[in-house]
Design a protein around this motif. Structure first.
Motif, PDB file in Angstrom:
ATOM      1  N   UNK A  69       0.852  -1.200   0.000  1.00 49.06           N
ATOM      2  CA  UNK A  69       0.000   0.000   0.000  1.00 49.06           C
ATOM      3  C   UNK A  69       0.886   1.248   0.000  1.00 49.06           C
ATOM      4  N   UNK A  70       1.876   1.274   0.883  1.00 45.96           N
ATOM      5  CA  UNK A  70       2.779   2.430   0.957  1.00 45.96           C
ATOM      6  C   UNK A  70       3.557   2.606  -0.345  1.00 45.96           C
ATOM      7  N   UNK A  71       3.944   1.501  -0.977  1.00 41.96           N
ATOM      8  CA  UNK A  71       4.645   1.583  -2.271  1.00 41.96           C
ATOM      9  C   UNK A  71       3.745   2.196  -3.344  1.00 41.96           C
ATOM     10  N   UNK A  72       2.483   1.801  -3.377  1.00 43.81           N
ATOM     11  CA  UNK A  72       1.552   2.367  -4.362  1.00 43.81           C
ATOM     12  C   UNK A  72       1.392   3.870  -4.150  1.00 43.81           C
ATOM     13  N   UNK A  73       1.299   4.275  -2.895  1.00 41.54           N
ATOM     14  CA  UNK A  73       1.165   5.707  -2.581  1.00 41.54           C
ATOM     15  C   UNK A  73       2.421   6.456  -3.036  1.00 41.54           C
TER      16      UNK A  73
END
Length: 54
Positions: free
Chosen positions: A43-47
């Protein structure tokens, strides 16, 4: 569509859009991860990837 016709590049991937739709609903990264069946790090990578898209 002809080969020489302009086709705009998508700014965000489908998954990045899904993540941001949940973010604007005040979901936490943990809640987003659980809902999308991915890890919190993903999730943090996508953000991060979306924020660095030009």
């Amino acid at each position: 569509m002809k080969d020489n016709e302009y086709k705009p590049k998508q700014l965000l991937t489908k998954r990045e859009k899904e993540v941001f739709e949940l973010l604007v609903q005040d979901k936490t990264t943990k809640e987003i991860a659980q809902e999308l069946f991915i890890s919190e790090k993903t999730v943090r990578n996508h953000i991060s990837n979306a924020m660095h898209t030009n």
